[in-house]
Motif scaffolding. Structure first.
Motif, PDB file in Angstrom:
ATOM      1  N   ALA A 132      47.946  28.901  29.968  1.00  0.00           N
ATOM      2  CA  ALA A 132      47.243  30.012  29.309  1.00  0.00           C
ATOM      3  C   ALA A 132      46.478  29.196  28.906  1.00  0.00           C
ATOM      4  CB  ALA A 132      48.274  30.295  27.954  1.00  0.00           C
ATOM      5  N   ILE A 133      46.157  27.758  28.053  1.00  0.00           N
ATOM      6  CA  ILE A 133      45.237  27.221  27.619  1.00  0.00           C
ATOM      7  C   ILE A 133      43.582  26.883  28.229  1.00  0.00           C
ATOM      8  CG2 ILE A 133      43.996  25.402  26.331  1.00  0.00           C
ATOM      9  CD1 ILE A 133      47.435  25.236  24.694  1.00  0.00           C
ATOM     10  N   ARG A 134      44.735  26.714  29.451  1.00  0.00           N
ATOM     11  CA  ARG A 134      44.023  26.439  31.086  1.00  0.00           C
ATOM     12  C   ARG A 134      42.988  27.566  30.794  1.00  0.00           C
ATOM     13  NH1 ARG A 134      46.379  23.403  33.412  1.00  0.00           N
ATOM     14  NH2 ARG A 134      47.194  25.414  34.604  1.00  0.00           N
ATOM     15  N   TRP A 135      43.854  28.729  31.434  1.00  0.00           N
ATOM     16  CA  TRP A 135      42.689  29.999  31.908  1.00  0.00           C
ATOM     17  C   TRP A 135      41.668  30.480  30.567  1.00  0.00           C
ATOM     18  CZ3 TRP A 135      48.057  32.191  33.610  1.00  0.00           C
ATOM     19  CH2 TRP A 135      48.698  31.513  34.226  1.00  0.00           C
ATOM     20  N   HIS A 136      42.714  30.277  29.575  1.00  0.00           N
ATOM     21  CA  HIS A 136      41.847  30.912  28.196  1.00  0.00           C
ATOM     22  C   HIS A 136      39.972  30.023  28.157  1.00  0.00           C
ATOM     23  CE1 HIS A 136      40.192  32.666  24.783  1.00  0.00           C
ATOM     24  NE2 HIS A 136      40.269  31.691  23.774  1.00  0.00           N
ATOM     25  N   ARG A 137      40.099  29.183  28.994  1.00  0.00           N
ATOM     26  CA  ARG A 137      39.040  28.084  28.966  1.00  0.00           C
ATOM     27  C   ARG A 137      38.552  28.565  29.713  1.00  0.00           C
ATOM     28  NH1 ARG A 137      41.199  23.111  28.060  1.00  0.00           N
ATOM     29  NH2 ARG A 137      41.638  23.117  30.472  1.00  0.00           N
ATOM     30  N   LEU A 138      39.327  28.930  31.109  1.00  0.00           N
ATOM     31  CA  LEU A 138      38.341  29.167  32.072  1.00  0.00           C
ATOM     32  C   LEU A 138      37.464  30.436  31.800  1.00  0.00           C
ATOM     33  CD1 LEU A 138      40.821  28.422  35.531  1.00  0.00           C
ATOM     34  CD2 LEU A 138      38.256  27.893  34.633  1.00  0.00           C
ATOM     35  N   SER A 139      38.303  31.519  31.465  1.00  0.00           N
ATOM     36  CA  SER A 139      37.498  32.775  31.177  1.00  0.00           C
ATOM     37  C   SER A 139      36.598  32.565  30.215  1.00  0.00           C
ATOM     38  CB  SER A 139      38.763  33.624  30.661  1.00  0.00           C
ATOM     39  OG  SER A 139      38.686  33.365  29.397  1.00  0.00           O
ATOM     40  N   LYS A 140      36.087  31.477  28.892  1.00  0.00           N
ATOM     41  CA  LYS A 140      35.307  31.279  28.790  1.00  0.00           C
ATOM     42  C   LYS A 140      34.454  30.922  29.121  1.00  0.00           C
ATOM     43  CE  LYS A 140      36.965  30.979  24.061  1.00  0.00           C
ATOM     44  NZ  LYS A 140      37.297  30.345  22.353  1.00  0.00           N
ATOM     45  N   GLY A 141      34.446  30.065  30.204  1.00  0.00           N
ATOM     46  CA  GLY A 141      33.063  28.641  30.453  1.00  0.00           C
ATOM     47  C   GLY A 141      33.044  29.607  31.184  1.00  0.00           C
ATOM     48  N   ARG A 142      33.760  30.438  32.684  1.00  0.00           N
ATOM     49  CA  ARG A 142      32.912  30.142  34.035  1.00  0.00           C
ATOM     50  C   ARG A 142      33.174  32.444  34.008  1.00  0.00           C
ATOM     51  NH1 ARG A 142      36.639  28.390  39.002  1.00  0.00           N
ATOM     52  NH2 ARG A 142      37.951  30.711  38.534  1.00  0.00           N
ATOM     53  N   GLY A 143      33.692  32.853  32.911  1.00  0.00           N
ATOM     54  CA  GLY A 143      34.120  34.002  32.552  1.00  0.00           C
ATOM     55  C   GLY A 143      34.724  35.365  33.410  1.00  0.00           C
ATOM     56  N   ASP A 144      35.829  34.500  34.163  1.00  0.00           N
ATOM     57  CA  ASP A 144      36.259  34.148  35.525  1.00  0.00           C
ATOM     58  C   ASP A 144      37.950  33.647  35.833  1.00  0.00           C
ATOM     59  OD1 ASP A 144      37.753  35.430  37.842  1.00  0.00           O
ATOM     60  OD2 ASP A 144      36.378  34.569  39.036  1.00  0.00           O
ATOM     61  N   VAL A 145      38.855  33.976  35.767  1.00  0.00           N
ATOM     62  CA  VAL A 145      39.776  33.375  35.905  1.00  0.00           C
ATOM     63  C   VAL A 145      40.796  32.885  37.165  1.00  0.00           C
ATOM     64  CG1 VAL A 145      40.592  33.885  33.467  1.00  0.00           C
ATOM     65  CG2 VAL A 145      41.594  35.147  35.166  1.00  0.00           C
ATOM     66  N   THR A 146      39.714  33.499  38.063  1.00  0.00           N
ATOM     67  CA  THR A 146      40.188  33.028  39.836  1.00  0.00           C
ATOM     68  C   THR A 146      40.653  31.794  40.088  1.00  0.00           C
ATOM     69  OG1 THR A 146      38.275  33.536  40.603  1.00  0.00           O
ATOM     70  CG2 THR A 146      39.225  35.277  40.726  1.00  0.00           C
ATOM     71  N   PRO A 147      41.734  31.572  40.585  1.00  0.00           N
ATOM     72  CA  PRO A 147      42.086  30.119  41.064  1.00  0.00           C
ATOM     73  C   PRO A 147      41.342  29.546  42.165  1.00  0.00           C
ATOM     74  CG  PRO A 147      43.629  31.878  41.900  1.00  0.00           C
ATOM     75  CD  PRO A 147      42.446  32.668  41.527  1.00  0.00           C
ATOM     76  N   HIS A 148      40.933  28.417  42.087  1.00  0.00           N
ATOM     77  CA  HIS A 148      40.455  27.841  43.031  1.00  0.00           C
ATOM     78  C   HIS A 148      40.958  27.493  44.215  1.00  0.00           C
ATOM     79  CE1 HIS A 148      37.037  26.185  40.564  1.00  0.00           C
ATOM     80  NE2 HIS A 148      37.489  26.409  39.760  1.00  0.00           N
ATOM     81  N   MET A 149      40.573  26.703  45.614  1.00  0.00           N
ATOM     82  CA  MET A 149      41.183  27.614  46.895  1.00  0.00           C
ATOM     83  C   MET A 149      42.495  25.585  46.690  1.00  0.00           C
ATOM     84  SD  MET A 149      39.115  28.447  50.011  1.00  0.00           S
ATOM     85  CE  MET A 149      40.348  27.931  50.902  1.00  0.00           C
ATOM     86  N   GLN A 150      43.140  25.686  47.149  1.00  0.00           N
ATOM     87  CA  GLN A 150      43.807  24.520  46.919  1.00  0.00           C
ATOM     88  C   GLN A 150      43.530  23.964  48.575  1.00  0.00           C
ATOM     89  OE1 GLN A 150      47.611  26.076  45.967  1.00  0.00           O
ATOM     90  NE2 GLN A 150      47.524  25.725  44.085  1.00  0.00           N
ATOM     91  N   GLY A 151      44.233  22.837  47.860  1.00  0.00           N
ATOM     92  CA  GLY A 151      44.227  21.940  49.734  1.00  0.00           C
ATOM     93  C   GLY A 151      43.689  21.902  50.400  1.00  0.00           C
ATOM     94  N   GLY A 152      43.198  21.497  51.467  1.00  0.00           N
ATOM     95  CA  GLY A 152      42.041  20.889  52.462  1.00  0.00           C
ATOM     96  C   GLY A 152      41.982  19.557  52.588  1.00  0.00           C
ATOM     97  N   ASP A 153      40.272  19.327  52.901  1.00  0.00           N
ATOM     98  CA  ASP A 153      39.999  18.292  53.371  1.00  0.00           C
ATOM     99  C   ASP A 153      38.662  17.704  52.604  1.00  0.00           C
ATOM    100  OD1 ASP A 153      39.312  15.268  54.270  1.00  0.00           O
ATOM    101  OD2 ASP A 153      38.388  16.382  56.309  1.00  0.00           O
ATOM    102  N   ARG A 154      38.458  16.844  51.238  1.00  0.00           N
ATOM    103  CA  ARG A 154      37.856  16.648  50.457  1.00  0.00           C
ATOM    104  C   ARG A 154      37.259  16.109  50.445  1.00  0.00           C
ATOM    105  NH1 ARG A 154      41.373  18.660  45.540  1.00  0.00           N
ATOM    106  NH2 ARG A 154      41.714  20.530  45.781  1.00  0.00           N
TER     107      ARG A 154
END
Length: 128
Positions: A37-59
């Motif tokens: 909840a704290i992380r999502w609140h920080r995301l909504s304040k910073g990005r204005g969006d709470v959608t998750p980033h993609m998981q996994g994959g080659d980085r």
């Protein structure tokens, strides 16, 4: 790896926080962890969006792909070079790469370098 919680749930938690509940109260109400909840609140304040980033994959492959010309050039010079020797040669050029990274690099290109032992021909069955 665990699946991300739904965007709908995230938005409901954020709406509860914006309505006056603390992050911990909203987390308890919706059955999620307080840290989420704290992380999502920080995301909504910073990005204005709470959608998750993609998981996994080659980085990491994009780093070695940037040096593809140098790697393929060294392979053209010495087609029977070992991965350890290739790594040493590239290190001399300022390219830091692991043997496993080189293995995956060649695997993506379907390049295999098989070394066969010199052996005498078999009289009974053909040796491949």
């Amino acid at each position: 790896m665990a699946k991300s919680l739904s965007v709908d749930l995230r938005k409901r938690v954020i709406a509860a926080i914006e309505a006056g509940a603390s992050c911990r109260q909203a987390a308890m109400r919706f059955g999620v962890s307080a840290s989420s909840a704290i992380r999502w609140h920080r995301l909504s304040k910073g990005r204005g969006d709470v959608t998750p980033h993609m998981q996994g994959g080659d980085r990491r492959s994009q780093r070695i792909e940037g040096h593809a010309d140098a790697i393929m050039g060294e392979l053209a010079k010495a087609p029977d070079i070992t991965l350890a020797d290739l790594r040493g040669t590239l290190a001399g050029q300022g390219v830091a790469v692991s043997i496993a990274g080189l293995w995956r690099f060649f695997g993506r290109r379907r390049i295999t370098l098989k070394k066969r032992l010199g052996m005498r021909p078999n009289r009974i069955a053909p040796t491949s």
